[in-house]
Design a protein around this motif. Structure first.
Motif, PDB file in Angstrom:
ATOM      1  N   ASN B   7       0.867  -1.171   0.000  1.00  0.00           N
ATOM      2  CA  ASN B   7       0.000   0.000   0.000  1.00  0.00           C
ATOM      3  C   ASN B   7       0.905   1.223   0.000  1.00  0.00           C
ATOM      4  N   LEU B   8       0.980   1.870  -1.156  1.00  0.00           N
ATOM      5  CA  LEU B   8       1.817   3.062  -1.279  1.00  0.00           C
ATOM      6  C   LEU B   8       0.911   4.278  -1.249  1.00  0.00           C
ATOM      7  N   ALA B   9       0.872   4.933  -0.108  1.00  0.00           N
ATOM      8  CA  ALA B   9       0.056   6.161   0.047  1.00  0.00           C
ATOM      9  C   ALA B   9      -1.400   5.930  -0.354  1.00  0.00           C
ATOM     10  N   GLY B  10      -1.873   4.709  -0.115  1.00  0.00           N
ATOM     11  CA  GLY B  10      -3.269   4.412  -0.445  1.00  0.00           C
ATOM     12  C   GLY B  10      -3.445   3.672  -1.753  1.00  0.00           C
ATOM     13  N   ILE B  11      -2.381   3.550  -2.544  1.00  0.00           N
ATOM     14  CA  ILE B  11      -2.475   2.772  -3.784  1.00  0.00           C
ATOM     15  C   ILE B  11      -2.113   1.335  -3.452  1.00  0.00           C
ATOM     16  N   LYS B  12      -3.090   0.450  -3.586  1.00  0.00           N
ATOM     17  CA  LYS B  12      -2.861  -0.943  -3.187  1.00  0.00           C
ATOM     18  C   LYS B  12      -2.494  -1.803  -4.394  1.00  0.00           C
ATOM     19  N   SER B  13      -1.627  -2.758  -4.158  1.00  0.00           N
ATOM     20  CA  SER B  13      -1.302  -3.706  -5.231  1.00  0.00           C
ATOM     21  C   SER B  13      -0.963  -5.059  -4.617  1.00  0.00           C
ATOM     22  N   PRO B  14      -1.185  -6.147  -5.355  1.00  0.00           N
ATOM     23  CA  PRO B  14      -0.962  -7.491  -4.792  1.00  0.00           C
ATOM     24  C   PRO B  14       0.503  -7.775  -4.492  1.00  0.00           C
ATOM     25  N   ASN B  15       1.406  -7.048  -5.102  1.00  0.00           N
ATOM     26  CA  ASN B  15       2.827  -7.193  -4.787  1.00  0.00           C
ATOM     27  C   ASN B  15       3.517  -5.879  -5.134  1.00  0.00           C
ATOM     28  N   PRO B  16       4.762  -5.726  -4.693  1.00  0.00           N
ATOM     29  CA  PRO B  16       5.399  -4.411  -4.863  1.00  0.00           C
ATOM     30  C   PRO B  16       5.989  -4.172  -6.248  1.00  0.00           C
ATOM     31  N   PHE B  17       5.765  -5.084  -7.177  1.00  0.00           N
ATOM     32  CA  PHE B  17       6.421  -4.954  -8.482  1.00  0.00           C
ATOM     33  C   PHE B  17       5.518  -4.284  -9.507  1.00  0.00           C
ATOM     34  N   TRP B  18       5.902  -3.067  -9.838  1.00  0.00           N
ATOM     35  CA  TRP B  18       5.155  -2.284 -10.819  1.00  0.00           C
ATOM     36  C   TRP B  18       6.015  -2.122 -12.064  1.00  0.00           C
ATOM     37  N   LEU B  19       5.319  -1.977 -13.165  1.00  0.00           N
ATOM     38  CA  LEU B  19       6.030  -1.588 -14.381  1.00  0.00           C
ATOM     39  C   LEU B  19       6.161  -0.078 -14.383  1.00  0.00           C
ATOM     40  N   ALA B  20       7.357   0.399 -14.693  1.00  0.00           N
ATOM     41  CA  ALA B  20       7.560   1.845 -14.739  1.00  0.00           C
ATOM     42  C   ALA B  20       6.931   2.411 -16.002  1.00  0.00           C
ATOM     43  N   SER B  21       6.640   3.687 -15.944  1.00  0.00           N
ATOM     44  CA  SER B  21       6.059   4.379 -17.094  1.00  0.00           C
ATOM     45  C   SER B  21       7.087   4.409 -18.210  1.00  0.00           C
ATOM     46  N   ALA B  22       6.819   3.691 -19.278  1.00  0.00           N
ATOM     47  CA  ALA B  22       7.839   3.459 -20.304  1.00  0.00           C
ATOM     48  C   ALA B  22       7.212   2.642 -21.427  1.00  0.00           C
ATOM     49  N   PRO B  23       7.992   2.270 -22.425  1.00  0.00           N
ATOM     50  CA  PRO B  23       7.420   1.493 -23.539  1.00  0.00           C
ATOM     51  C   PRO B  23       6.636   0.237 -23.124  1.00  0.00           C
ATOM     52  N   PRO B  24       7.014  -0.503 -22.063  1.00  0.00           N
ATOM     53  CA  PRO B  24       6.217  -1.697 -21.713  1.00  0.00           C
ATOM     54  C   PRO B  24       4.797  -1.368 -21.238  1.00  0.00           C
ATOM     55  N   THR B  25       4.542  -0.078 -20.923  1.00  0.00           N
ATOM     56  CA  THR B  25       3.190   0.294 -20.487  1.00  0.00           C
ATOM     57  C   THR B  25       2.529   1.211 -21.521  1.00  0.00           C
ATOM     58  N   ASN B  26       2.904   1.017 -22.759  1.00  0.00           N
ATOM     59  CA  ASN B  26       2.391   1.861 -23.841  1.00  0.00           C
ATOM     60  C   ASN B  26       0.928   1.599 -24.149  1.00  0.00           C
ATOM     61  N   SER B  27       0.446   0.393 -23.782  1.00  0.00           N
ATOM     62  CA  SER B  27      -0.925   0.037 -24.183  1.00  0.00           C
ATOM     63  C   SER B  27      -1.577  -0.862 -23.148  1.00  0.00           C
ATOM     64  N   GLY B  28      -2.896  -0.887 -23.218  1.00  0.00           N
ATOM     65  CA  GLY B  28      -3.652  -1.782 -22.345  1.00  0.00           C
ATOM     66  C   GLY B  28      -3.313  -3.238 -22.604  1.00  0.00           C
ATOM     67  N   TYR B  29      -3.017  -3.549 -23.830  1.00  0.00           N
ATOM     68  CA  TYR B  29      -2.640  -4.920 -24.199  1.00  0.00           C
ATOM     69  C   TYR B  29      -1.435  -5.372 -23.385  1.00  0.00           C
ATOM     70  N   GLN B  30      -0.378  -4.511 -23.359  1.00  0.00           N
ATOM     71  CA  GLN B  30       0.837  -4.886 -22.638  1.00  0.00           C
ATOM     72  C   GLN B  30       0.578  -5.002 -21.136  1.00  0.00           C
TER      73      GLN B  30
END
Lengths: 440, 449
Positions: B7-30
């Motif tokens: 829980n990062l400042a209220g943003i919850k996620s099942p684990n601490p591994f996020w994709l950074a804002s970059a080409p791998p997050t270019n689309s909903g598909y990815q």
């Protein structure tokens, strides 16, 4: 139990004699060179008879400077490409690689060396500038590894060189005596051509030096003479029946094989007599030629064989069997060989003793004598002041000079028959001995 | 069993591994593909007014046969229309309601900020990340790192965003600044809920030495890019630490910079990060690396008895001091395990040429195992670092652990060197060879001189 099908075409021959150390691709060379630790005062250098700066040439390969790598290799060893292929690296540089102490595969130094030199030989890029002409002329007898190495070094020192070669091709045993899966004739000859192109020594083929008259002429025409004649044919064993059809020297067999390939006749049941490296080569090659059974026989136990253990391993992997502690007493047969009669030995106080009544016959249709090469003493005896030791080897001082000061010698004729790399190392030093002599 | 939920400042996620804002997050598909593979969150490729990108966008630093130990890019923010991205954000959130989707944003005017914050919230974003880091292309237009380098501007924009944002706001910081805590403090002052760092470092990854142009080459020309990948991790760790330790920052941290395995993640968390963001490793190996990362972290936590990420977050921070607070009485020297030594003598040459001449070779050339000259060894670690054999050279403690004296304490006591030839010089009694000995020392064949 032939593992190999008898080759009937060039393609089948090539498949059976696939190179033991195939040329590396650029990618493989890059990965392999990346592994080198760059040891301080590296043990691989010490283990190399020519003392090539191996970590430097590997780093040059890794840093995309293959001309530089080849230059580093040739700086120490004029037979760089041949040695990369035929050197017993398992016993020399690669055997000394510190990775062995870590149970990690040693760096494939031989293949990296062949990779770098192959590039430069193909590109024909000149790496060396010959020395300022001194006006001195040196005759070199024999265009084998010793003769060519000596010639290159002499040219670097500015002396003119004429090589007199008895046969049609240069490179000596690299063309006539090395197992075909180690080095092809093309590779051997191309390297000599590459060297000759940039060093400008002359090679006179089919010009054997055999008599006193020829020596007189050389002595008159040249300021110094280098003897790099190597050894002679396979020595006779001295047992009854040796002259039967189907009996031949292992070295002569290898030579035939190198030149006739799949057309070389090979028996179904081959017995190889001897425990040296040429015997192992002949056994491995007989297997690859599709012999049904190949048996190596040796008078003592396996640990006492002269051959490198990896050569024996290769012969076994190729399908050879071995008989130890047996002495051949007679070659049997009526015109053609049908078998070899052996007697069993036991070791006693370091000597071998025959066991009475233990004779047996091993049937065969071909016998290869791996009994060592004879010395070319007839010619050597004609050189006044040249001394041979008890084994027929030319005696030289630290400058590779014989007692007759005009003559120098190196390679198999001087060391009794070792590796190409030894000849290359000695001949390079001999050239400096000649240079010193000529400066006087 | 370790609980990886964060829980990062209220943003919850099942684990601490996020994709950074970059080409791998270019689309909903990815991002769907990544969530399906096991990633806990994703920061959407920065949204704003769509850009036009160049062709030939990335460059790499290879080390020997290891590719992409460093990586740079000259790609800009998203070049896709906002409405397409918003629709895909909604779709991803619908399918993965428990995963974190954070919208990275970069626009110019207050009105644009207000508009786009509302738009991404309406699309279902769990949080917003303000891209104040991009060091190329956008900064020349007064955005990206141009904002991150000006704390006052940064604070103002955070304030604009906070005027309308209902979801937590993360401020992403640029490392292209001398003191990372200045923009971090400005982010806090502006009301940011968290920070993320580091963005990429301004870089030239290499030069084509035949064409005389740096990489990546765009029609014979190039420009500086943003550097990332494993090579930047040490810089990122230090900046995360600086923010985590600074009392006036005091914000949850999402750590970014060279993370590619579970151990990297643990290191960031030990220095105060709550989540980590990954980009280069995914661009190199794909989303599948999560298969190594998740069980690796779980095993580590189970072994250490950590039940949650919070159990070890920041655990290394109390052990990071200023230099003047380190114990000068602590003494280690190197020890060579002869049974492990393979005789490469890299330690010898490293110490001889690069350190303190504290390693000797045997006079017997057959014995290649070097030995430590204990009285010359200053305990610098170099030999143990160059040694290719695990645990062959170890640094052994030589003091009795009873004494403790720091530079700070010595300064307070007036017990420090003050003049150029002060007898208190630390190296005064260390043995060094006479200069001319360098020229007579026996050298191996091939070594020049």
């Amino acid at each position: 139990m032939a593992e190999y099908k008898r080759p009937t075409t060039e393609a089948e021959f090539a498949a059976n004699f696939h190179p033991k150390k195939p040329l590396m691709s650029d990618t493989e060379a890059y990965y392999e060179s990346s592994r080198c630790l760059y040891c301080y005062d590296a043990p691989c250098i010490t283990a190399c008879p020519t003392g090539i700066d191996i970590p430097t040439f590997i780093r040059q390969i890794n840093n995309d400077n293959k001309d530089g790598a080849a230059k580093t290799i040739y700086d120490s060893n004029w037979m760089g490409h041949a040695c990369g292929n035929v050197c017993p690296t398992e016993e020399l540089c690669e055997g000394a690689c510190v990775y062995n102490h870590q149970d990690v595969k040693p760096i494939e130094i031989g293949r990296l060396q062949a990779h770098a030199t192959d590039k430069v030989i193909r590109s024909k890029k000149k790496l060396f500038i010959t020395g300022k002409p001194t006006g001195k002329k040196v005759a070199v007898i024999g265009a084998g590894p010793a003769g060519v190495s000596c010639a290159c070094e002499l040219r670097m020192l500015g002396h003119a060189v004429d090589i007199y070669e008895a046969r049609e091709k240069p490179s000596g045993l690299c063309v006539y005596g090395v197992a075909p899966y180690k080095l092809t004739n093309e590779e051997a000859v191309d390297e000599i051509a590459y060297l000759q192109e940039q060093f400008g020594f002359n090679v006179h083929y089919k010009k054997p030096v055999t008599g006193r008259a020829e020596l007189d002429k050389l002595e008159k025409d040249y300021d110094a003479i280098f003897i790099g004649i190597g050894l002679g044919g396979t020595s006779a064993l001295g047992i009854p029946g040796e002259d039967k059809k189907g009996v031949m020297g292992a070295l002569e067999f290898v030579e035939e094989l190198r030149n006739k390939h799949h057309a070389t006749p090979v028996g179904n049941k081959v017995i190889v007599l001897g425990g040296g490296n040429t015997a192992m080569d002949a056994a491995s090659e007989s297997c690859r030629m599709g012999a049904e059974s190949v048996t190596i026989s040796y008078r003592r136990g396996p640990e006492e064989m002269g051959a490198y253990s990896f050569e024996f391993d290769l012969a076994k992997k190729s399908g050879s069997k071995a008989l130890f502690n047996v002495t051949p007493v007679e070659v049997l047969g009526n015109g053609s060989v049908t078998g070899v009669k052996f007697i069993r030995n036991k070791a006693a106080y370091g000597k071998i003793e025959e066991i009475p009544g233990s004779e047996f016959v091993e049937p065969c249709d071909m016998v290869l004598l791996g009994t060592g090469q004879g010395k070319q003493v007839e010619l050597l005896k004609l050189v006044s002041g040249l001394t041979l030791d008890q084994k027929g080897r030319i005696v030289v001082n630290e400058n590779y000079q014989v007692d007759n000061p005009k003559y120098f010698a190196a390679g198999d004729a001087m060391n009794g028959g070792v590796e190409v790399v030894n000849a290359a190392a000695e001949a390079k030093r001999a050239a400096h001995g000649i240079d010193q002599y000529l400066k006087k | 069993m370790a609980d990886l939920r964060t829980n990062l400042a209220g943003i919850k996620s099942p684990n601490p591994f996020w994709l950074a804002s970059a080409p791998p997050t270019n689309s909903g598909y990815q991002i769907m593909k990544a969530f399906d593979a096991g990633w806990g969150g994703a920061v959407w490729k920065t949204l704003g007014v769509p850009v036009v990108n160049v062709s030939s966008r990335y460059g790499a630093v290879n080390y020997r046969d290891k590719r992409m130990v460093g990586f740079n890019n000259i790609e800009l923010i998203t070049d896709r229309p906002l409405k397409d991205n918003l629709r895909e954000i909604s779709e991803v959130k619908k399918r993965f309601p428990d995963h974190a989707v954070i919208a990275s944003l970069m626009v110019e005017t207050k009105e644009e900020w207000h508009q786009i914050v509302r738009d991404v919230e309406n699309a279902g974003a769990d949080g917003i990340e303000l891209n104040f880091g991009c060091p190329h292309g956008m900064c020349e237009r007064g955005m990206g790192s141009a904002v991150g380098q000006e704390p006052k501007v940064l604070q103002m924009i955070v304030e604009w965003v906070k005027e309308v944002a209902k979801v937590p706001v993360i401020t992403k910081l640029t490392p292209n600044i001398s003191d990372i805590t200045r923009p971090a403090r400005a982010a806090r002052a502006g009301g940011s809920d968290a920070i993320s760092l580091i963005n990429t470092i301004q870089s030239i990854v290499g030069v084509d030495i035949d064409q005389f142009v740096p990489y990546p080459i765009v029609d014979g020309k190039s420009t500086n890019g943003g550097y990332c990948g494993p090579a930047v991790k040490p810089i990122a760790l230090n900046m995360v630490k600086n923010c985590a330790q600074h009392p006036d920052v005091n914000l949850p941290i999402s750590g970014i910079g060279g993370v590619e395995n579970w151990r990297d993640a643990v290191e960031f968390i030990l220095l105060g990060a709550t989540t980590v963001q990954v980009c280069t490793a995914v661009m190199h190996f794909g989303f599948g690396i999560i298969r190594e990362i998740l069980p690796g972290l779980e095993r580590y936590m189970d072994e250490k008895g950590f039940k949650t990420i919070d159990d070890f977050r920041g655990k290394a921070l109390p052990n990071i001091k200023h230099w003047e607070d380190l114990n000068l009485k602590y003494k280690v020297t190197a020890s060579i395990n002869e049974s492990k030594c393979i005789g490469c003598q890299l330690c010898y040459t490293a110490c001889e040429d690069g350190a303190h001449q504290a390693i000797a070779l045997s006079s017997d050339p057959a014995n290649r195992i070097p030995s430590i000259i204990d009285e010359n060894c200053v305990g610098c670690n170099l030999c143990s670092l160059v040694c290719p054999v695990e645990d062959c050279i170890t640094m052994e403690r030589r003091d009795d652990g009873k004494e403790h004296l720091t530079w700070g304490e010595r300064t307070a006591a007036g017990n420090i060197p003050k003049t150029f030839d002060d007898p208190l010089a630390g190296g005064l009694h260390h043995w060094v060879p006479e200069p001319a000995e360098a020229l007579v020392k026996k050298k191996p064949k091939h070594y020049k001189g």
